[in-house]
Design an enzyme around this catalytic site. Structure first.
Site, short mmCIF file in Angstrom:
data_model
loop_
_atom_site.label_atom_id
_atom_site.label_comp_id
_atom_site.label_asym_id
_atom_site.label_seq_id
_atom_site.Cartn_x
_atom_site.Cartn_y
_atom_site.Cartn_z
N GLY A 1 0.83 -0.86 -0.19
CA GLY A 1 0.00 -0.19 -0.20
C GLY A 1 0.56 0.73 0.41
N TRP B 1 2.10 3.26 -2.02
CA TRP B 1 1.74 3.74 -3.69
C TRP B 1 0.32 4.26 -2.94
CZ3 TRP B 1 4.24 3.11 -9.22
CH2 TRP B 1 6.02 3.38 -9.54
N ASP C 1 -4.02 -5.71 -6.88
CA ASP C 1 -2.97 -6.63 -6.04
C ASP C 1 -3.07 -7.75 -5.93
OD1 ASP C 1 0.16 -6.28 -4.98
OD2 ASP C 1 -0.37 -8.61 -4.85
N ASP D 1 -5.49 -11.86 -9.17
CA ASP D 1 -4.12 -12.02 -10.03
C ASP D 1 -5.33 -11.07 -11.13
OD1 ASP D 1 -2.30 -12.26 -11.30
OD2 ASP D 1 -2.41 -14.72 -11.26
N ASP E 1 4.17 -0.83 -10.21
CA ASP E 1 5.09 -1.25 -8.74
C ASP E 1 5.15 -2.54 -9.81
OD1 ASP E 1 6.96 -1.29 -7.75
OD2 ASP E 1 6.07 -0.95 -6.00
N LYS F 1 7.07 0.38 -13.49
CA LYS F 1 8.09 -0.11 -12.96
C LYS F 1 8.68 -1.20 -14.07
CE LYS F 1 9.07 -2.94 -9.67
NZ LYS F 1 8.65 -3.23 -8.14
#
Length: 209
Positions: A63, A65, A83, A99, A124, A164
């Protein structure tokens, strides 16, 4: 457990983690992870998130971000996070556990976004690392491809994307794909990113499609 031996690399990671300046600072400031500082540094340089914006945060747990994003978006903003791992609630964040690679999870996420367009997509995401580049890099590139596809589905014109990416096979091709649909793309290596990590962040602004 006595028969399990830690590798030298895992021991090194543990030592680095608990002696890490940013880990200690995050704990002191009540932030969920050191990753929060990466987004804060990107925000300081690129001003991606403004009050009232709608933000999608992919790979959100634990958490860090989302904490930064919801503070920047404010009461009039909206943060939708996803997530595969569980995440403790954050006031102002609509969290979906699942997922992201599965179509049913994508559809559930799109339902939460609704008809309104998104201003910023953050990712991320990273796969569970095996230590083998030939395995890890394709998995990582697959995730960033999915994040870019999410942009195509929900991002508003002139919207922003921060993702990322691990440098290696497929990186240059991915950079070209991002540049094709955003006006400006910058590569960032935040100070809070470990120096030996191959991770960088592509910060793209001015979505063109």
């Amino acid at each position: 457990m006595s028969g399990i031996k830690r590798t030298a690399s895992s021991n090194r990671w543990m030592l680095e983690h608990f002696d890490d300046h940013y880990v200690k600072l995050a704990q002191k400031m009540g932030l969920r992870s050191r990753a929060a500082f990466k987004l804060e540094e990107i925000q300081q340089k690129d001003q991606l998130i403004r009050p009232g914006m709608t933000v999608v945060d992919l790979g959100a747990a634990p958490g860090g971000w989302s904490q930064v994003a919801v503070k920047l978006a404010g009461d009039r903003g909206k943060v939708i996070a996803c997530d595969i791992l569980p995440m403790d609630p954050i006031v102002g964040v609509d969290f979906l556990q699942g997922d992201f690679r599965e179509d049913k999870v994508l559809q559930a996420l799109l339902t939460r976004v609704g008809d309104a367009k998104v201003d910023v997509v953050l990712s991320d995401m990273a796969p569970n690392m095996s230590g083998s580049d030939s395995v890890d890099q394709p998995r990582a590139m697959y995730l960033v491809e999915l994040a870019l596809d999410m942009c195509h589905q929900v991002l508003a014109p002139n919207g922003c994307f921060a993702v990322k990416v691990f440098q290696g096979e497929g990186f240059d091709e991915y950079m070209k794909a991002v540049k094709a649909v955003f006006k400006v793309v910058k590569t960032r290596k935040p100070d809070s990113s470990r120096a030996r990590s191959r991770e960088v962040y592509l910060v793209a602004t001015g979505y063109k499609l």
